[in-house]
Structure formats: C-alpha cells, structure tokens
Design an enzyme around this catalytic site. Structure first.
Site, PDB file in Angstrom:
ATOM      1  N   ASP A  63      -8.497  -8.900   4.166  1.00  0.00           N
ATOM      2  CA  ASP A  63      -8.221  -7.741   5.016  1.00  0.00           C
ATOM      3  C   ASP A  63      -9.239  -7.545   6.133  1.00  0.00           C
ATOM      4  OD1 ASP A  63      -7.278  -5.431   6.073  1.00  0.00           O
ATOM      5  OD2 ASP A  63      -7.552  -4.193   4.298  1.00  0.00           O
TER       6      ASP A  63
ATOM      7  N   GLU B 120       0.823  -1.216   0.000  1.00  0.00           N
ATOM      8  CA  GLU B 120       0.000   0.000   0.000  1.00  0.00           C
ATOM      9  C   GLU B 120       0.855   1.263   0.000  1.00  0.00           C
ATOM     10  OE1 GLU B 120      -2.770  -0.523   3.317  1.00  0.00           O
ATOM     11  OE2 GLU B 120      -4.150  -1.544   1.951  1.00  0.00           O
TER      12      GLU B 120
ATOM     13  N   GLU C 215     -12.641  -1.479  12.393  1.00  0.00           N
ATOM     14  CA  GLU C 215     -12.633  -0.771  11.108  1.00  0.00           C
ATOM     15  C   GLU C 215     -13.745  -1.247  10.183  1.00  0.00           C
ATOM     16  OE1 GLU C 215      -8.967  -1.120   8.904  1.00  0.00           O
ATOM     17  OE2 GLU C 215      -9.830  -0.172   7.134  1.00  0.00           O
TER      18      GLU C 215
HETATM   19  C1  BDP Z   1      -6.336  -1.747   5.982  1.00  0.00           C
HETATM   20  C2  BDP Z   1      -6.609  -0.394   6.559  1.00  0.00           C
HETATM   21  C3  BDP Z   1      -5.408   0.525   6.438  1.00  0.00           C
HETATM   22  C4  BDP Z   1      -4.181  -0.168   7.015  1.00  0.00           C
HETATM   23  C5  BDP Z   1      -3.995  -1.517   6.365  1.00  0.00           C
HETATM   24  C6  BDP Z   1      -2.859  -2.305   6.999  1.00  0.00           C
HETATM   25  O1  BDP Z   1      -7.700   0.188   5.877  1.00  0.00           O
HETATM   26  O2  BDP Z   1      -5.703   1.708   7.111  1.00  0.00           O
HETATM   27  O3  BDP Z   1      -3.049   0.620   6.833  1.00  0.00           O
HETATM   28  O4  BDP Z   1      -5.161  -2.291   6.536  1.00  0.00           O
HETATM   29  O5  BDP Z   1      -3.147  -3.239   7.738  1.00  0.00           O
HETATM   30  O6  BDP Z   1      -7.390  -2.601   6.339  1.00  0.00           O
HETATM   31  O7  BDP Z   1      -1.701  -2.020   6.732  1.00  0.00           O
END
Ligand code: BDP
Length: 688
Positions: free
Chosen positions: A338, A265, A366
């Site tokens: 996720d 990401e 979340e």
């Molecule tokens: C996702 C979240 C994000 C996190 C990412 C992670 O939306 O904010 O940075 O996971 O775990 O679910 O790195």
C-alpha cells in the site's frame, strides 16, 4: 517625466513578477517576446494554444510559428511533431501539447529539433480522493477544489477560474483525465445535482483536453436507486446502470468512465452477491461500451484472514486473467501492499497477460510526510516503472508491460492519486508541486529520468526569480552552480532519505495508526485486524526482524517470475533494499558491508536524519535565489521534517532495541526522546 513613468512601470512589473506564492506552479508569468502565430483552423483549444504562445514566447522576436493539423501516421492522437517554427498534430489537443513542449524547451534551454512526441499512455489521469462534503481523504493541501459543503451546487466565477488554472496546469504536463471524487465513493455522486456540477467542471476542463471520470459505489442501484439488490447479473441492476450511463453521457458527451474500488476495505462489491470482480467490472463495462467509456477496476483488495496481505491482489486477480472486457483496465498500486515509502513492484504487473493493467501511484504524500516533507517521488515511480518483471524475458519492465509495448491492450492508462487542494500553492508544500509535475511527465514519457524532470521543474519554478540580486552577466552560471545543482541533488536524494529515517532495509507499514505521519511500530490494539498493525509487518522478536516471504515463509516470492523469485528468495542475491521485505533475519545477521543487521538498521536511521540536515543547509544557502515567501515556507517545512525524522529515528531505534537488546552503536548520536513519551504522544500530524 517619461523616465519616471518608465521606472514606475518597471517597478510594478518587478513587484508583480516577484510576488510569488506558488499559485502559478511551473507556469509563472513571463515577459514574452512578440511572436506571430499562423493557424488556418479554429477551436477553443487552438485559441488557448495561440494565447499560450503569445504570452510565453521566449525565442527570437517576431518569429512566425505555424500550427498545422494534418493526419500523420507517426503521431498518436495526442502526439505532435515539433519543428523550429511549426507544430504539427492530428488533433488540436496535440497542438496544445506541442505548444507547452516548445515553451518548456525555451525556458529550460533544451534544443528544439524536428522531433516526434507521442505519449506512453493513452489515458493519463489524476485520481482525486475528494469527498462530496469538500474534505479530501489523505489530502494535505486544504479542501477540495471541486466539491464543498456550503452551497454545494452553485458554480461561481471563482470555481471556474480555479478549475481553468487546474486544467491548464494538467495540460501543460500532458495529464488528460481527472477522477473527480474519492474511490471510497458516495452513491450520491450519481444524483442529478452532483452530475450537473460534474458537467460544469467538465465544460471548463474540456478545452484543455482533460476529460472527467467518476468513482462509483458498487451498491448504488440499491442505495440510490432503491432496487432490492446491486447484484451485477440481475437484469434490473444492469438496466439501472445502463440508464445512469446514458444520463451521464447526455450531459457529458466525452465522459471518460468509472473508477471502482469494490470488495475492499468495507466497500461493497460483486462478492457481496456471490459474484466475481470480472462479473462486476464487465457489467459496468458493457454499459459504458457504446459511448467509448472505460472501467478502471482497482486490484487493491485484501481480506483479513490471509496469511500475507502482500499476496492477496495477485491471488484474487490472476485466476480472472482473460475474463475481463477490453474496456476494463485493472488498476494496480505500484507495490503489493500500500503506497509504502519503498516496496518491490506488484507481481501483477506483466503477470496478467490477457487483461489490461494500469499502474496507480500516490502523488499525495500519505505515507511520505504529508505536505511537510520535501520528498521528490519521481525516483520512486521511476524505480517501479523500470523494474524488470521478466514476464516476457529480460527487459519486460513494468513500464513496457503496461504501455502497450508488450501486450496488446485496447486502452492504456496510468493514474496518480492527486495532492491538489484549495491551498494557495495547491499542494501544501512548494516542493510537492514537483510530484504533480513529475507524475504528468512520467505519464507522458515513462522512460524519462528523474534527474531531467527535477531539472526542468526547478528551472520552470525558480529560474530568474525577479527578487534575486544577481548581475545579469553571471546569472546563469551562478544560478546553475549555487541553486540548480544543490537543489536538484536534494530532490533526487530526498526519497531515499525518507526511506532511511522511516523504513529502511525493506521495513514497511510501521507508521502511526490513522494519521500515517509519524512512527508507530508498536501499535496493535486488541480487536484491530492484524494486517492493519505494524507488528504484523515487522515481526520483531528477540530473535530478529522482517517478514518471511521466502518459499519457506509465506512464499510471496513465487508470485514473481524467475529469475526474480529465486533472487528474492536467496539471501545472497536479495537486494538489500528489500531485505526485510522478504526475509526474517537474526539481529546479528552479517550484512554485506560487515555490520550486524542491528547496527546497519541504526545507521540507516541516523543517515536519514543527517540527510535531512544537509537538505536544510542546501535550502538555507538557496536563500538569495528565491522570493521570501517560498523560501521561508520551505525552510519551515524542512525544520518540521527534521524534527519528525529525529522522532522516527529515536522511536524505531528504541522500540526495536527492546528486542535486539543491543546498544545503539556508540559512534552514533544518542536518542533525545524517550520511547514512553513518544508512545504516549501517539504521533499525529496537525493536518489529520
Ligand atoms: C490507503 C488509504 C485509504 C485509501 C486506500 C485506497 O489509507 O485512505 O482509501 O489506501 O487506496 O492507503 O483505497
């Protein structure tokens, strides 16, 4: 006169005790019975142990309790032996854990027999996604308790009190590590000023056995250290990290280690320099090794062009099995995508046989209603921990594949993404505290059952609330029947209810963009990578719905060990809860109970809403047993949750109906929202 003074004192006690706002968590003040504590040794941790016993003792008055530190092979470092009048351990922190267990047992009326308690995982860690400006990524309980924007480096008494209360709460449930900053890490965390603050935090946490860890940004040597590169094989980079680690240990001698989100990401990682995850992790591990530090290297990686995001972590990490140092632990999210309301377990568990692996759970909600929903996540984690991977025959559960029972890991660990913030009640919702509690309890004992955890938490958090108006004689029986039983049932059902009204039958990742709170199955703006959009996951068309991960589809099923690969692949044996995770099916597909897939989907949505309505009734009836602050807070949350559940139901039924072209079964309630309105209002929660 004496009587008046007594009455005033009594009134104060009652008022004091009844002023519950949730800040005391499951550790509410108690009217303690006198106890004598005998201990021949001393340390800050043992002083806390003594004090906790004196302030919390509920057993026979004037009992003598002996605390004994003595080498015992049956005990791990943090383990303890709990006798009726003694606690024995190898270490002082073991004694403190024993004290908390003893007090918990007194309060929950569990027997105390001569029993040995050892933790399932050596490192039981909360990951704080706290940014250095004080905001918390995916936090729904206010700003960070560790960092702030104004006057960031002054440590106030208030800071210290809060950190001490936080450390105590963690110790009471066995958590022994805190990652202080976000996985999307600012390189600045390694600056002297921030390290000094980390040191101050570590000093407060230490007597409670909680070590600090930091998330680091892989590019730090170039962004912070002004080197030309952050290539993990470059000698100047290696030297930079060695020096940095030395600096950290010079101020925090028991520093735990690093957590790294690399090449994921948008975060920098070894791949930016043509290196592998193993190259990157090992370089950091070598720097930490002389001090006993570890690297928790995250497996949460996915590139934009893979045909199935669910396969990515496995594809990328399996070829590296056996290539990591023994102080590297690969941190794997419970599911392959996720933190969704329901996912099958990640196929990496048990598959990596020559590498240490640790589970990562998300305590902050979340994808499960932020701090609005009452959702007890323990059942979700229990489902994951008890999933059989079959990697070493039947019984190779995720729990046993990660806690050292099956593979000889040098270190074992488990992490939970924290839901703690500056809110008075720490978690934003009184019931979200139960998730913090459950994470700690499962990290300590990964075979515990959610119903026991819920039982304990409710008793510790609400039993004998002084504002109740029940007679002492019938108190326990009345409370058990009218409060404990229904509230526990609500908690145990709550995650399944959320799955029903959000993403039933294996649907996943169909939430609103960014905020991740309400529904958003339609969201797919131009230019956004496909695997961030819900249509990529639900694949709805006039033919049907679901992601085909069978052997004929993306073949994600083959990442699972037999018999699971065949079981998931075959419609006859695929568990219905994972149906649309693994299969793309026509709308008129006949479900086991006889309904069409479309009807079954609609019914799940309605069932979820009705479950929340039942929760409201349960809570409203619980009124007489709870102080008004906590009662009203939860009541308000449940109302909001119910509105959001209806929105989810209406949105998903109406959106998918455009493809199914079938009526919502006529015995079900009709939608009360128009799809256009919901879509125009792209649902965002106020906390976003
Ligand atoms: C996702 C979240 C994000 C996190 C990412 C992670 O939306 O904010 O940075 O996971 O775990 O679910 O790195």
């Amino acid at each position: 006169m004496k009587k008046i003074i007594f009455n005033i004192l009594f009134l104060f006690t009652v008022l004091y005790l009844s002023a519950q706002d949730g800040h005391q968590l499951w550790l509410r003040d108690k009217q303690a019975v006198p106890v004598t504590v005998i201990c021949s040794e001393s340390s800050p941790t043992l002083s806390i142990a003594r004090q906790e016993l004196k302030e919390g003792w509920q057993g026979k008055p004037k009992t003598s309790i002996t605390l004994i530190i003595k080498k015992d092979k049956a005990l791990k470092d943090d383990g303890f032996r709990l006798g009726k009048n003694s606690i024995q351990a190898n270490t002082d922190i073991g004694i403190l854990y024993g004290v908390y267990e003893m007090l918990r047992r007194q309060q929950t009326s569990e027997p105390i027999n001569n029993e040995v308690f050892n933790p399932s995982y050596e490192r039981r860690i909360l990951d704080h996604w706290d940014n250095l400006d004080g905001t918390v990524e995916r936090g729904y309980a206010g700003n960070s308790i560790f960092w702030r924007e104004d006057d960031p480096f002054t440590v106030t008494d208030h800071d210290k009190t809060l950190w001490q209360q936080y450390a105590r709460a963690n110790a009471s449930i066995g958590i022994n590590g805190s990652v202080l900053n976000n996985v999307n890490a600012s390189p600045l965390i390694l600056n002297a000023d921030y390290l000094a603050r980390a040191k101050a935090i570590a000093n407060v946490l230490r007597p409670y056995g909680v070590r600090v860890y930091l998330s680091v940004n892989f590019a730090s040597p170039s962004t912070l250290g002004n080197l030309k590169t952050a290539d993990p094989l470059d000698p100047s980079v290696i030297a930079w990290w060695k020096n940095k680690v030395k600096e950290i240990y010079s101020i925090i001698p028991d520093f735990g280690g690093f957590l790294v989100k690399a090449s994921s990401e948008g975060q920098p990682g070894p791949q930016n320099y043509g290196r592998t995850h193993a190259d990157g992790a090992n370089m950091l591990a070598d720097a930490l090794k002389p001090y006993g530090g570890i690297v928790m290297w995250r497996a949460f990686v996915y590139t934009a062009n893979d045909n199935d995001r669910a396969k990515q972590a496995y594809s990328e990490f399996m070829p590296l099995d056996g290539k990591f140092r023994d102080n590297v632990i690969i941190q794997v999210k419970n599911g392959p995508v996720d933190f969704q309301p329901r996912e099958p377990f990640s196929p990496l568990f048990g598959a990596m046989k020559k590498t240490s692996v640790m589970p990562e759970f998300q305590v902050t909600q979340e994808y499960l209603g932020h701090s609005v929903y009452v959702v007890f996540l323990s059942t979700m984690w229990e489902e994951c921990l008890k999933s059989d991977t079959y990697q070493q025959g039947a019984g190779s559960t995720v729990a046993r594949c990660t806690d050292g029972s099956i593979y000889p890991q040098k270190y074992t660990a488990i992490a939970g993404v924290s839901n703690v913030g500056l809110d008075t009640n720490w978690c934003g919702n009184q019931f979200a505290q139960a998730n913090w509690y459950a994470f700690g309890r499962l990290a300590w004992n990964n075979t515990l059952q959610s119903q026991q955890i819920a039982d304990e938490w409710i008793k510790l958090t609400f039993y004998k609330d002084p504002s109740q108006k029940l007679s002492e004689a019938n108190y326990a029986a009345d409370w058990n029947k009218n409060f404990l039983a229904p509230v526990k049932q609500m908690m145990l059902e709550s995650r399944e209810a959320a799955v029903n009204f959000m993403m039933p039958l294996g649907l996943h990742h169909i939430m609103s963009a960014n905020g991740h709170y309400g529904p958003g199955p339609w969201w797919h703006p131009k230019g956004v990578r496909a695997d961030w959009t819900p249509p990529y996951y639900h694949q709805a068309s006039t033919y049907g719905i679901g992601f085909d991960r069978t052997k004929k589809g993306s073949d994600a099923v083959s990442q699972y060990h037999e018999p699971l690969a065949s079981q998931f692949d075959n419609l006859k044996t695929c568990p219905e809860k994972y149906l649309l995770w693994f299969h793309h099916l026509p709308w008129d597909y006949k479900m086991k109970e006889g309904n069409t897939l479309w009807d079954a989907l609609c019914r799940h949505y309605e069932k979820g809403v009705n479950q929340v309505r039942e929760f409201q009734k349960i809570w409203d009836k619980a009124g007489p047993y709870v102080d008004s602050t906590r009662f009203m807070e939860v009541q308000g949350k449940l109302r909001e949750q119910c509105m959001n559940a209806i929105l989810w139901k209406d949105a998903c039924q109406l959106y998918f109906q455009q493809f199914s072209k079938r009526p919502i079964p006529y015995d079900l309630e009709r939608p009360i929202n128009n799809l256009d309105d919901i879509m125009a209002n792209e649902f965002k929660h106020k906390n976003d």
